[in-house]
Write an enzyme that holds these catalytic residues in place. Structure first.
Site, PDB file in Angstrom:
ATOM      1  N   ALA A  20       0.803  -1.218   0.000  1.00 32.43           N
ATOM      2  CA  ALA A  20       0.000   0.000   0.000  1.00 32.43           C
ATOM      3  C   ALA A  20       0.846   1.282   0.000  1.00 32.43           C
ATOM      4  O   ALA A  20       0.422   2.311  -0.534  1.00 32.43           O
ATOM      5  CB  ALA A  20      -0.947  -0.013   1.194  1.00 32.43           C
ATOM      6  N   PHE A  31      -2.975   0.927   5.227  1.00 32.28           N
ATOM      7  CA  PHE A  31      -3.688   0.427   6.405  1.00 32.28           C
ATOM      8  C   PHE A  31      -2.938   0.754   7.685  1.00 32.28           C
ATOM      9  O   PHE A  31      -3.489   1.320   8.615  1.00 32.28           O
ATOM     10  CB  PHE A  31      -3.853  -1.102   6.320  1.00 32.28           C
ATOM     11  CG  PHE A  31      -5.001  -1.540   5.458  1.00 32.28           C
ATOM     12  CD1 PHE A  31      -5.873  -0.624   4.893  1.00 32.28           C
ATOM     13  CD2 PHE A  31      -5.223  -2.893   5.232  1.00 32.28           C
ATOM     14  CE1 PHE A  31      -6.933  -1.036   4.103  1.00 32.28           C
ATOM     15  CE2 PHE A  31      -6.292  -3.312   4.442  1.00 32.28           C
ATOM     16  CZ  PHE A  31      -7.134  -2.388   3.881  1.00 32.28           C
ATOM     17  N   ARG A  32      -1.645   0.353   7.724  1.00 29.73           N
ATOM     18  CA  ARG A  32      -0.934   0.363   9.007  1.00 29.73           C
ATOM     19  C   ARG A  32       0.033   1.525   9.169  1.00 29.73           C
ATOM     20  O   ARG A  32       0.590   1.718  10.247  1.00 29.73           O
ATOM     21  CB  ARG A  32      -0.174  -0.962   9.190  1.00 29.73           C
ATOM     22  CG  ARG A  32      -1.111  -2.145   9.312  1.00 29.73           C
ATOM     23  CD  ARG A  32      -0.392  -3.474   9.349  1.00 29.73           C
ATOM     24  NE  ARG A  32      -1.348  -4.575   9.268  1.00 29.73           N
ATOM     25  CZ  ARG A  32      -1.910  -4.993   8.128  1.00 29.73           C
ATOM     26  NH1 ARG A  32      -1.598  -4.428   6.969  1.00 29.73           N
ATOM     27  NH2 ARG A  32      -2.775  -5.982   8.140  1.00 29.73           N
ATOM     28  N   GLN A 100       0.627  -6.316  -3.575  1.00 31.41           N
ATOM     29  CA  GLN A 100      -0.515  -6.634  -2.705  1.00 31.41           C
ATOM     30  C   GLN A 100      -1.632  -5.630  -2.952  1.00 31.41           C
ATOM     31  O   GLN A 100      -2.724  -5.773  -2.422  1.00 31.41           O
ATOM     32  CB  GLN A 100      -0.095  -6.573  -1.246  1.00 31.41           C
ATOM     33  CG  GLN A 100       1.029  -7.525  -0.886  1.00 31.41           C
ATOM     34  CD  GLN A 100       1.659  -7.172   0.464  1.00 31.41           C
ATOM     35  OE1 GLN A 100       1.189  -7.594   1.505  1.00 31.41           O
ATOM     36  NE2 GLN A 100       2.704  -6.380   0.442  1.00 31.41           N
ATOM     37  N   HIS A 118      -3.532  -9.985  -4.399  1.00 29.30           N
ATOM     38  CA  HIS A 118      -4.796  -9.769  -3.671  1.00 29.30           C
ATOM     39  C   HIS A 118      -5.912  -9.301  -4.603  1.00 29.30           C
ATOM     40  O   HIS A 118      -6.919  -8.765  -4.139  1.00 29.30           O
ATOM     41  CB  HIS A 118      -4.581  -8.773  -2.521  1.00 29.30           C
ATOM     42  CG  HIS A 118      -3.753  -9.354  -1.413  1.00 29.30           C
ATOM     43  ND1 HIS A 118      -3.082  -8.591  -0.484  1.00 29.30           N
ATOM     44  CD2 HIS A 118      -3.482 -10.651  -1.087  1.00 29.30           C
ATOM     45  CE1 HIS A 118      -2.441  -9.388   0.366  1.00 29.30           C
ATOM     46  NE2 HIS A 118      -2.662 -10.634   0.019  1.00 29.30           N
ATOM     47  N   CYS A 129     -24.204 -15.964 -11.095  1.00 29.45           N
ATOM     48  CA  CYS A 129     -24.060 -16.359 -12.508  1.00 29.45           C
ATOM     49  C   CYS A 129     -22.663 -16.078 -13.050  1.00 29.45           C
ATOM     50  O   CYS A 129     -22.376 -16.346 -14.210  1.00 29.45           O
ATOM     51  CB  CYS A 129     -25.112 -15.666 -13.370  1.00 29.45           C
ATOM     52  SG  CYS A 129     -24.786 -13.910 -13.636  1.00 29.45           S
ATOM     53  N   CYS A 147     -26.558  -8.033  -9.494  1.00 30.53           N
ATOM     54  CA  CYS A 147     -26.428  -8.361 -10.911  1.00 30.53           C
ATOM     55  C   CYS A 147     -27.750  -8.072 -11.633  1.00 30.53           C
ATOM     56  O   CYS A 147     -28.806  -8.549 -11.202  1.00 30.53           O
ATOM     57  CB  CYS A 147     -26.075  -9.840 -11.010  1.00 30.53           C
ATOM     58  SG  CYS A 147     -26.099 -10.487 -12.675  1.00 30.53           S
ATOM     59  N   CYS A 150     -29.430 -11.615 -12.851  1.00 30.00           N
ATOM     60  CA  CYS A 150     -30.004 -12.647 -11.973  1.00 30.00           C
ATOM     61  C   CYS A 150     -30.275 -12.160 -10.551  1.00 30.00           C
ATOM     62  O   CYS A 150     -30.824 -12.907  -9.743  1.00 30.00           O
ATOM     63  CB  CYS A 150     -29.092 -13.868 -11.949  1.00 30.00           C
ATOM     64  SG  CYS A 150     -27.618 -13.632 -10.956  1.00 30.00           S
ATOM     65  N   THR A 188       5.560  -1.730   2.178  1.00 31.92           N
ATOM     66  CA  THR A 188       4.732  -2.776   2.784  1.00 31.92           C
ATOM     67  C   THR A 188       5.218  -3.081   4.197  1.00 31.92           C
ATOM     68  O   THR A 188       6.428  -3.121   4.445  1.00 31.92           O
ATOM     69  CB  THR A 188       4.719  -4.073   1.934  1.00 31.92           C
ATOM     70  OG1 THR A 188       4.045  -5.103   2.662  1.00 31.92           O
ATOM     71  CG2 THR A 188       6.101  -4.548   1.542  1.00 31.92           C
TER      72      THR A 188
HETATM   73  P1  NAD Z   1       0.285  -1.703   5.189  1.00 26.64           P
HETATM   74  O1  NAD Z   1      -0.700  -0.596   5.323  1.00 26.64           O
HETATM   75  O2  NAD Z   1       0.217  -2.806   6.160  1.00 26.64           O
HETATM   76  O3  NAD Z   1       1.764  -1.110   5.264  1.00 26.64           O
HETATM   77  C1  NAD Z   1       2.172  -0.036   4.468  1.00 26.64           C
HETATM   78  C2  NAD Z   1       3.622   0.277   4.800  1.00 26.64           C
HETATM   79  O4  NAD Z   1       4.076   1.241   3.875  1.00 26.64           O
HETATM   80  C3  NAD Z   1       3.806   0.858   6.206  1.00 26.64           C
HETATM   81  O5  NAD Z   1       4.940   0.264   6.807  1.00 26.64           O
HETATM   82  C4  NAD Z   1       4.041   2.353   5.919  1.00 26.64           C
HETATM   83  O6  NAD Z   1       4.889   2.960   6.856  1.00 26.64           O
HETATM   84  C5  NAD Z   1       4.689   2.307   4.572  1.00 26.64           C
HETATM   85  N1  NAD Z   1       4.450   3.508   3.743  1.00 26.64           N
HETATM   86  C6  NAD Z   1       3.285   4.176   3.540  1.00 26.64           C
HETATM   87  N2  NAD Z   1       3.448   5.137   2.629  1.00 26.64           N
HETATM   88  C7  NAD Z   1       4.759   5.089   2.241  1.00 26.64           C
HETATM   89  C8  NAD Z   1       5.541   5.824   1.326  1.00 26.64           C
HETATM   90  N3  NAD Z   1       5.016   6.809   0.580  1.00 26.64           N
HETATM   91  N4  NAD Z   1       6.855   5.503   1.214  1.00 26.64           N
HETATM   92  C9  NAD Z   1       7.411   4.489   1.953  1.00 26.64           C
HETATM   93  N5  NAD Z   1       6.711   3.765   2.837  1.00 26.64           N
HETATM   94  C10 NAD Z   1       5.399   4.051   2.967  1.00 26.64           C
HETATM   95  O7  NAD Z   1       0.180  -2.203   3.672  1.00 26.64           O
HETATM   96  P2  NAD Z   1       0.485  -3.645   3.047  1.00 26.64           P
HETATM   97  O8  NAD Z   1       1.707  -4.218   3.660  1.00 26.64           O
HETATM   98  O9  NAD Z   1       0.398  -3.489   1.600  1.00 26.64           O
HETATM   99  O10 NAD Z   1      -0.738  -4.544   3.533  1.00 26.64           O
HETATM  100  C11 NAD Z   1      -2.060  -4.003   3.468  1.00 26.64           C
HETATM  101  C12 NAD Z   1      -3.080  -4.825   2.728  1.00 26.64           C
HETATM  102  O11 NAD Z   1      -4.153  -3.946   2.437  1.00 26.64           O
HETATM  103  C13 NAD Z   1      -2.623  -5.339   1.403  1.00 26.64           C
HETATM  104  O12 NAD Z   1      -3.033  -6.646   1.316  1.00 26.64           O
HETATM  105  C14 NAD Z   1      -3.347  -4.526   0.351  1.00 26.64           C
HETATM  106  O13 NAD Z   1      -4.045  -5.362  -0.544  1.00 26.64           O
HETATM  107  C15 NAD Z   1      -4.428  -3.771   1.082  1.00 26.64           C
HETATM  108  N6  NAD Z   1      -4.448  -2.332   0.737  1.00 26.64           N
HETATM  109  C16 NAD Z   1      -4.304  -1.963  -0.567  1.00 26.64           C
HETATM  110  C17 NAD Z   1      -4.301  -0.633  -0.907  1.00 26.64           C
HETATM  111  C18 NAD Z   1      -4.129  -0.276  -2.363  1.00 26.64           C
HETATM  112  O14 NAD Z   1      -4.501  -1.055  -3.232  1.00 26.64           O
HETATM  113  N7  NAD Z   1      -3.535   0.872  -2.679  1.00 26.64           N
HETATM  114  C19 NAD Z   1      -4.447   0.349   0.073  1.00 26.64           C
HETATM  115  C20 NAD Z   1      -4.620  -0.066   1.410  1.00 26.64           C
HETATM  116  C21 NAD Z   1      -4.610  -1.430   1.723  1.00 26.64           C
HETATM  117 ZN    ZN Z   2     -25.769 -12.750 -12.010  1.00 30.27          ZN
END
Ligand code: NAD
Ligand code: ZN
Length: 240
Positions: A20, A31-32, A100, A118, A129, A147, A150, A188
């Site tokens: 993310a 998320f985190r 991810q 993901h 369907c 849908c 259906c 991540t």
């Molecule tokens: P996570 O939120 O758990 O961790 C993100 C990490 O990236 C953190 O450690 C954070 O400090 C770091 N970070 C954030 N912005 C940054 C930047 N600009 N530069 C450097 N580091 C940065 O995300 P994850 O590990 O990908 O797991 C979250 C799950 O949630 C995944 O499975 C994903 O599918 C989903 N998710 C996806 C999206 C998206 O598609 N953009 C957004 C949110 C969550």
């Molecule tokens: Zn359908």
């Protein structure tokens, strides 16, 4: 930056594993991380509870309200990191891109060798369907999407907590990572399994970790770059 450019110059097969944090610079919250969705309360529930397989079936109304508000970002555009990775693929340097993320921004930037372990918000299917619906259709729905053929519930093809990731994408991800000599891990927390276990398949030379915060992969890395992904990954890095 110089060390990263040197590593890329020496590399023959680069694989990328991202999360993310790669898309926060495009305006999509993670998320985190700081300001991520985990720091917000939503009816006393965490995103991990709402975006789970069981919650989807028990409370689809709450699930889709959250999904529409926080997981869909049709206005988001690829940032410098996405564009750099597309450039590396065009140059034949990047042989596999594992993400991810579900936002589709790597494909929007032009990458083709993408493993979305993901899934993606761009694919949605009727649970009854199996009819396919694109993101544009989903954006026009409110409440629980039904849908038109259906009446079945249309579910985004994204991996929810409690669901297994796409097996085709996981196999491709592990193959690309195990065949690479250089692996870049970026944006991540490596907190989500089994996605994070893909890294165990790497037995190449250089492991580079780019993240704002510490990650469990730092201790195995040959280079740890602490900061914003877009501070380090930008178009032009491969140029002499
Ligand atoms: P996570 O939120 O758990 O961790 C993100 C990490 O990236 C953190 O450690 C954070 O400090 C770091 N970070 C954030 N912005 C940054 C930047 N600009 N530069 C450097 N580091 C940065 O995300 P994850 O590990 O990908 O797991 C979250 C799950 O949630 C995944 O499975 C994903 O599918 C989903 N998710 C996806 C999206 C998206 O598609 N953009 C957004 C949110 C969550
Ligand atoms: Zn359908």
């Amino acid at each position: 930056m110089k060390t990263l450019a040197d590593i890329l110059k020496r590399a023959r097969r680069v694989a990328f594993f991202g999360g993310a944090g790669v898309s926060t610079a495009s305006g999509i919250p993670d998320f985190r991380g700081d300001g991520g969705l985990y720091s917000r309360e939503y009816a006393g529930l965490t995103p991990e509870m709402i975006l789970s397989h069981s919650f989807f079936f028990l409370h689809p109304d709450v699930f889709f309200d959250f999904y529409h508000r926080f997981m869909l970002h049709p206005e988001a555009r690829p940032n410098a990191a996405h564009l750099a990775l597309a450039e590396w693929e065009r140059a034949g340097k990047l042989t596999g891109l594992v993400t991810q993320n579900i936002d589709g921004l790597h494909r929007a930037a032009g990458n083709r060798l993408v493993y979305e372990i993901h899934g993606t918000v761009h694919e949605n299917r009727c649970l009854d369907c199996n009819r396919f619906f694109p993101l544009e259709w989903m954006l026009q729905t409110a409440g629980i999407p039904r849908c038109p053929d259906c009446g079945g519930v249309v579910k985004p093809c994204v991996t929810l907590y409690g669901e297994a990731p796409d097996p085709y994408a996981m196999t491709g991800a592990c193959r690309e990572i195990s065949g690479s000599d250089t692996l870049i891990v970026a944006g991540t927390s490596l907190a989500v399994e089994p996605a994070a276990s893909c890294l165990a398949y790497f037995h190449g030379r250089e492991l580079v970790v780019i993240n704002r915060e510490e990650t469990p992969a730092d201790e195995k890395a040959t280079l740890v770059l602490r900061g914003n992904v877009t501070d380090f990954l930008r178009p032009g890095l491969l140029s002499p």
